[in-house]
Design a protein around this motif. Structure first.
Motif, mmCIF file in Angstrom:
data_model
loop_
_atom_site.group_PDB
_atom_site.id
_atom_site.type_symbol
_atom_site.label_atom_id
_atom_site.label_comp_id
_atom_site.label_asym_id
_atom_site.label_seq_id
_atom_site.Cartn_x
_atom_site.Cartn_y
_atom_site.Cartn_z
ATOM 1 N N ILE A 1 1.358 11.000 4.632
ATOM 2 C CA ILE A 1 1.750 9.739 5.255
ATOM 3 C C ILE A 1 2.139 8.740 4.159
ATOM 4 O O ILE A 1 1.294 8.342 3.360
ATOM 5 C CB ILE A 1 0.605 9.158 6.106
ATOM 6 N N PRO A 2 3.413 8.357 4.087
ATOM 7 C CA PRO A 2 3.820 7.412 3.043
ATOM 8 C C PRO A 2 3.410 5.992 3.384
ATOM 9 O O PRO A 2 3.257 5.635 4.559
ATOM 10 C CB PRO A 2 5.350 7.545 3.027
ATOM 11 N N GLY A 3 3.235 5.173 2.369
ATOM 12 C CA GLY A 3 2.963 3.762 2.593
ATOM 13 C C GLY A 3 4.249 3.006 2.877
ATOM 14 O O GLY A 3 5.351 3.520 2.691
ATOM 15 N N LYS A 4 4.101 1.767 3.328
ATOM 16 C CA LYS A 4 5.267 0.964 3.690
ATOM 17 C C LYS A 4 5.861 0.216 2.499
ATOM 18 O O LYS A 4 6.922 -0.402 2.631
ATOM 19 C CB LYS A 4 4.871 -0.044 4.779
ATOM 20 N N VAL A 5 5.185 0.241 1.350
ATOM 21 C CA VAL A 5 5.730 -0.433 0.172
ATOM 22 C C VAL A 5 5.995 0.608 -0.918
ATOM 23 O O VAL A 5 5.157 1.454 -1.209
ATOM 24 C CB VAL A 5 4.782 -1.538 -0.346
ATOM 25 N N MET A 6 7.195 0.552 -1.478
ATOM 26 C CA MET A 6 7.570 1.468 -2.558
ATOM 27 C C MET A 6 7.520 0.701 -3.878
ATOM 28 O O MET A 6 8.154 -0.345 -4.036
ATOM 29 C CB MET A 6 8.971 2.027 -2.322
ATOM 30 N N ARG A 7 6.726 1.224 -4.808
ATOM 31 C CA ARG A 7 6.548 0.576 -6.102
ATOM 32 C C ARG A 7 7.412 1.292 -7.137
ATOM 33 O O ARG A 7 7.268 2.488 -7.361
ATOM 34 C CB ARG A 7 5.081 0.639 -6.533
ATOM 35 N N ARG A 8 8.288 0.553 -7.780
ATOM 36 C CA ARG A 8 9.195 1.143 -8.762
ATOM 37 C C ARG A 8 8.629 0.971 -10.179
ATOM 38 O O ARG A 8 7.866 0.032 -10.432
ATOM 39 C CB ARG A 8 10.563 0.470 -8.693
ATOM 40 N N PHE B 1 10.074 -2.709 0.674
ATOM 41 C CA PHE B 1 9.309 -2.418 1.880
ATOM 42 C C PHE B 1 10.126 -1.530 2.809
ATOM 43 O O PHE B 1 11.278 -1.832 3.124
ATOM 44 C CB PHE B 1 8.933 -3.714 2.603
ATOM 45 N N ARG B 2 9.513 -0.438 3.253
ATOM 46 C CA ARG B 2 10.179 0.432 4.226
ATOM 47 C C ARG B 2 10.202 -0.216 5.607
ATOM 48 O O ARG B 2 11.048 0.086 6.432
ATOM 49 C CB ARG B 2 9.464 1.788 4.290
ATOM 50 N N GLU B 3 9.237 -1.077 5.826
ATOM 51 C CA GLU B 3 9.160 -1.842 7.077
ATOM 52 C C GLU B 3 8.578 -3.197 6.745
ATOM 53 O O GLU B 3 7.653 -3.308 5.930
ATOM 54 C CB GLU B 3 8.270 -1.112 8.092
ATOM 55 N N MET B 4 9.134 -4.247 7.344
ATOM 56 C CA MET B 4 8.663 -5.588 7.040
ATOM 57 C C MET B 4 7.713 -6.092 8.116
ATOM 58 O O MET B 4 8.012 -6.005 9.310
ATOM 59 C CB MET B 4 9.844 -6.549 6.913
ATOM 60 N N LYS B 5 6.565 -6.588 7.687
ATOM 61 C CA LYS B 5 5.619 -7.244 8.581
ATOM 62 C C LYS B 5 5.150 -8.519 7.887
ATOM 63 O O LYS B 5 4.981 -8.532 6.657
ATOM 64 C CB LYS B 5 4.416 -6.341 8.874
ATOM 65 N N PRO B 6 4.931 -9.589 8.631
ATOM 66 C CA PRO B 6 4.518 -10.847 7.986
ATOM 67 C C PRO B 6 3.215 -10.707 7.202
ATOM 68 O O PRO B 6 3.057 -11.320 6.149
ATOM 69 C CB PRO B 6 4.381 -11.825 9.161
ATOM 70 N N GLU B 7 2.282 -9.866 7.707
ATOM 71 C CA GLU B 7 1.013 -9.721 6.979
ATOM 72 C C GLU B 7 1.196 -9.037 5.631
ATOM 73 O O GLU B 7 0.408 -9.232 4.705
ATOM 74 C CB GLU B 7 -0.015 -8.967 7.822
ATOM 75 N N PHE B 8 2.261 -8.223 5.500
ATOM 76 C CA PHE B 8 2.534 -7.580 4.215
ATOM 77 C C PHE B 8 2.880 -8.623 3.150
ATOM 78 O O PHE B 8 2.337 -8.596 2.037
ATOM 79 C CB PHE B 8 3.695 -6.593 4.338
ATOM 80 N N ILE B 9 3.774 -9.540 3.495
ATOM 81 C CA ILE B 9 4.178 -10.569 2.538
ATOM 82 C C ILE B 9 3.018 -11.527 2.274
ATOM 83 O O ILE B 9 2.807 -11.977 1.138
ATOM 84 C CB ILE B 9 5.409 -11.333 3.048
#
Length: 287
Positions: free
Chosen positions: A125-132, A192-200
């Motif tokens: 299961i991948p996370g919604k944030v990709m860290r480069r 972000f693979r998907e944006m949610k306000p709580e993520f930011i």
């Protein structure tokens, strides 16, 4: 409001010295011209700082933030893992974590807690944030900040462990080499693979926590922290900025435009409080 935030965000990172346990990948074979000496102060070697230590550092700040808001954070390791210290998993659970994945019945269907949702978990299961990774270069004009790059100066450092006996005259017993980047100044690109306000909201609060605790041993970045490495000044660059405004942040000859100042006020007064409120609601509701 979240629709106005791009999926790509940038974190400003500045540190005098960075040493990471995963080592640093250099492009010395391009720059050496056959005469590369890794300790030569004139070398112009760039390279890449892996995302692994950066990700762990960010996650630690986010976990602390969730705990400060009264929630428990998803543990990064499975309970049956072969940990190097006895009882470490139970101590973590008592310190404000829940077992990895217990916040969701079906990881493929349910998001779980905000930390699990962001960083992913077992079962592919991948996370919604990709860290480069951060690509660095000692030549400022070669740094593309819009791609999450940084100015930085690579050196290979030598540490001698010497004898303590007077008759040995501090004769070296062994030599240890470490890769280091000095005077790092740039940004870290997160997608972000998907944006949610709580993520930011969590990203902004987590980065502020790390900046406020940058001299705390547990919240420094990378290794060699006893030697002053890993003390990082960091902040989330205003996500409302456009690409040309992001470039202006790192242009030492220019200041903010009126439009940038307006966006800063808008971010501080409207967007960030709304995203932090969404984070608080998410934590209160639980997984």
């Amino acid at each position: 409001m979240i629709e106005n935030i791009d999926r790509d965000v940038f974190v400003r990172i500045q540190t005098d010295l960075l040493v990471v346990g995963d080592s640093i990948m250099t492009d010395r074979h391009h720059a050496s011209n056959g005469n590369y000496e890794d300790d030569d102060p004139q070398n112009q070697i760039g390279g890449i700082i892996p995302a692994f230590p950066l990700s762990g550092w960010l996650r630690h700040g986010m976990e602390e933030t969730v705990q400060e808001y009264g929630g428990t954070a998803c543990h990064p390791g499975e309970a049956n893992a072969n940990f190097m210290k006895d009882g470490v998993y139970d101590r973590d659970l008592n310190a404000g974590y829940h077992e990895k994945g217990t916040c969701t019945d079906d990881p493929k269907e349910d998001d779980g807690c905000v930390v699990f949702d962001l960083f992913g978990g077992f079962g592919g299961i991948p996370g919604k944030v990709m860290r480069r990774p951060i690509k660095f270069n000692p030549v400022r004009s070669s740094v593309d900040y819009t791609r999450g790059q940084a100015e930085g100066h690579y050196r290979r450092l030598n540490r001698n462990v010497v004898s303590r006996n007077r008759e040995d005259n501090r004769e070296p017993l062994r030599n240890a080499e470490i890769d280091a980047v000095a005077n790092l100044d740039g940004c870290w690109h997160l997608s972000f693979r998907e944006m949610k306000p709580e993520f930011i909201g969590l990203l902004a609060e987590g980065i502020d926590f790390l900046d406020a605790h940058k001299t705390d041993f547990m919240h420094q970045l990378g290794g060699a922290r006893n030697f002053g490495a890993g003390v990082v000044d960091c902040h989330l660059i205003n996500p409302l900025y456009e690409e040309r405004e992001l470039k202006r942040v790192f242009d030492r000859g220019k200041g903010n435009t009126n439009a940038m100042d307006e966006k800063n006020d808008q971010w501080a007064e409207e967007y960030r409080p709304a995203f932090v409120d969404a984070l608080e609601e998410c934590i209160e509701e639980g997984p």
